[in-house]
Design an enzyme around this catalytic site. Structure first.
Site, PDB file in Angstrom:
ATOM      1  N   ARG A   9       0.836  -1.202   0.000  1.00 39.17           N
ATOM      2  CA  ARG A   9       0.000   0.000   0.000  1.00 39.17           C
ATOM      3  C   ARG A   9       0.874   1.255   0.000  1.00 39.17           C
ATOM      4  O   ARG A   9       1.769   1.392   0.826  1.00 39.17           O
ATOM      5  CB  ARG A   9      -0.913   0.006   1.230  1.00 39.17           C
ATOM      6  CG  ARG A   9      -1.992   1.089   1.176  1.00 39.17           C
ATOM      7  CD  ARG A   9      -2.912   1.019   2.367  1.00 39.17           C
ATOM      8  NE  ARG A   9      -3.506  -0.290   2.554  1.00 39.17           N
ATOM      9  CZ  ARG A   9      -4.574  -0.735   1.888  1.00 39.17           C
ATOM     10  NH1 ARG A   9      -5.148   0.040   0.981  1.00 39.17           N
ATOM     11  NH2 ARG A   9      -5.056  -1.941   2.123  1.00 39.17           N
ATOM     12  N   GLU A  57       0.311  -7.852  -3.837  1.00 37.90           N
ATOM     13  CA  GLU A  57      -0.917  -7.061  -3.943  1.00 37.90           C
ATOM     14  C   GLU A  57      -0.562  -5.579  -3.859  1.00 37.90           C
ATOM     15  O   GLU A  57       0.069  -5.145  -2.897  1.00 37.90           O
ATOM     16  CB  GLU A  57      -1.882  -7.426  -2.809  1.00 37.90           C
ATOM     17  CG  GLU A  57      -3.063  -6.486  -2.666  1.00 37.90           C
ATOM     18  CD  GLU A  57      -3.789  -6.632  -1.337  1.00 37.90           C
ATOM     19  OE1 GLU A  57      -4.424  -5.659  -0.908  1.00 37.90           O
ATOM     20  OE2 GLU A  57      -3.709  -7.706  -0.715  1.00 37.90           O
ATOM     21  N   LYS A  63     -10.451 -13.475   3.041  1.00 43.02           N
ATOM     22  CA  LYS A  63      -9.503 -12.637   3.769  1.00 43.02           C
ATOM     23  C   LYS A  63     -10.189 -12.163   5.046  1.00 43.02           C
ATOM     24  O   LYS A  63     -11.017 -11.252   5.004  1.00 43.02           O
ATOM     25  CB  LYS A  63      -9.096 -11.441   2.898  1.00 43.02           C
ATOM     26  CG  LYS A  63      -8.137 -10.479   3.565  1.00 43.02           C
ATOM     27  CD  LYS A  63      -7.862  -9.261   2.695  1.00 43.02           C
ATOM     28  CE  LYS A  63      -8.918  -8.196   2.876  1.00 43.02           C
ATOM     29  NZ  LYS A  63      -8.540  -6.916   2.200  1.00 43.02           N
ATOM     30  N   THR A  72      -8.007  -3.572  -2.494  1.00 45.12           N
ATOM     31  CA  THR A  72      -8.993  -2.499  -2.376  1.00 45.12           C
ATOM     32  C   THR A  72      -9.785  -2.343  -3.680  1.00 45.12           C
ATOM     33  O   THR A  72     -10.060  -1.246  -4.151  1.00 45.12           O
ATOM     34  CB  THR A  72      -8.339  -1.154  -1.976  1.00 45.12           C
ATOM     35  OG1 THR A  72      -7.297  -1.401  -1.005  1.00 45.12           O
ATOM     36  CG2 THR A  72      -9.354  -0.233  -1.319  1.00 45.12           C
TER      37      THR A  72
END
Length: 212
Positions: free
Chosen positions: A18, A41, A130, A70
């Site tokens: 992120r 990711e 998840k 997301t």
């Protein structure tokens, strides 16, 4: 539609990057793959995420699972497919998003917190679940919900998880994790990412050894 399974991984760990910038993508992703991570990711609330994802896809060896986190909408799934992403991670359960990603051949990992969400995601054909934020549910909470789920659904603990609590989740049979700030934070140097990656994989092997 048949569920698309997660590929076999020696270390079933998803590196959550992120905040990654495109100019960092090659070095950070390259280090993670070199140290042994095979699932990456890049959340869509990062700067120019699809550019970074495409760069990661183009440099990753066959067998690596590269994709987005997301993911909230079907148009984002379409864009992810356009850049070659094979992993779709979401913070919620949106059946249309899960189903479309599956038609694109993606592994899907929607975020769940309750039995209702977990069963809804399973019914939509999710590859795995998840559990997020895992730090709030804890191993005991996940174990309680897991009791009502299909036995073959893959479960990952994500959110507040790091190498320090692998053993707690191993005790309830969880072996898959999504790792974010314990592995990567914006501004970290390549050397810092490598150090964290090596330490994380060593801790995982110390707990799980040769378990599959």
């Amino acid at each position: 539609m048949d569920r698309i399974p997660l590929p076999p991984m020696r270390h079933p760990l998803i590196a959550i990057l992120r905040g990654l910038k495109p100019e960092e993508a090659e070095s950070v992703v390259g280090i993670l793959i070199e140290t042994g991570f095979t699932a990456i990711e890049i959340p869509l609330n990062s700067p120019e995420p699809f550019r970074s994802i495409e760069m990661a896809v183009n440099m990753a060896p066959a067998g690596c699972l590269i994709g987005a986190g997301t993911v909230l909408r079907t148009d984002q799934v379409e864009r992810l497919a356009d850049v070659g992403g094979r992993l779709m991670v979401s913070p919620n359960v949106e059946p249309a998003v899960i189903r479309l990603a599956a038609t694109k051949g993606m592994v899907t990992m929607p975020g769940v917190f309750t039995p209702t969400e977990a069963l809804s995601a399973t019914a939509a054909g999710a590859s795995g679940l998840k559990f997020f934020p895992a730090s709030v549910l804890g191993p005991a909470g996940i174990a309680a919900i897991r009791a009502v789920l299909p036995g073959d659904i893959e479960i990952a603990a994500v959110g507040g998880v790091s190498e320090v609590n692998f053993a707690d989740y191993a005790a309830i049979g969880i072996r898959s994790f999504g790792l974010g700030s314990s592995l990567y934070k914006p501004g970290m140097s390549a050397a810092q990412v490598r150090q964290r990656a090596v330490a994380t994989l060593a801790a995982y092997d110390a707990v799980y050894g040769g378990k599959k």
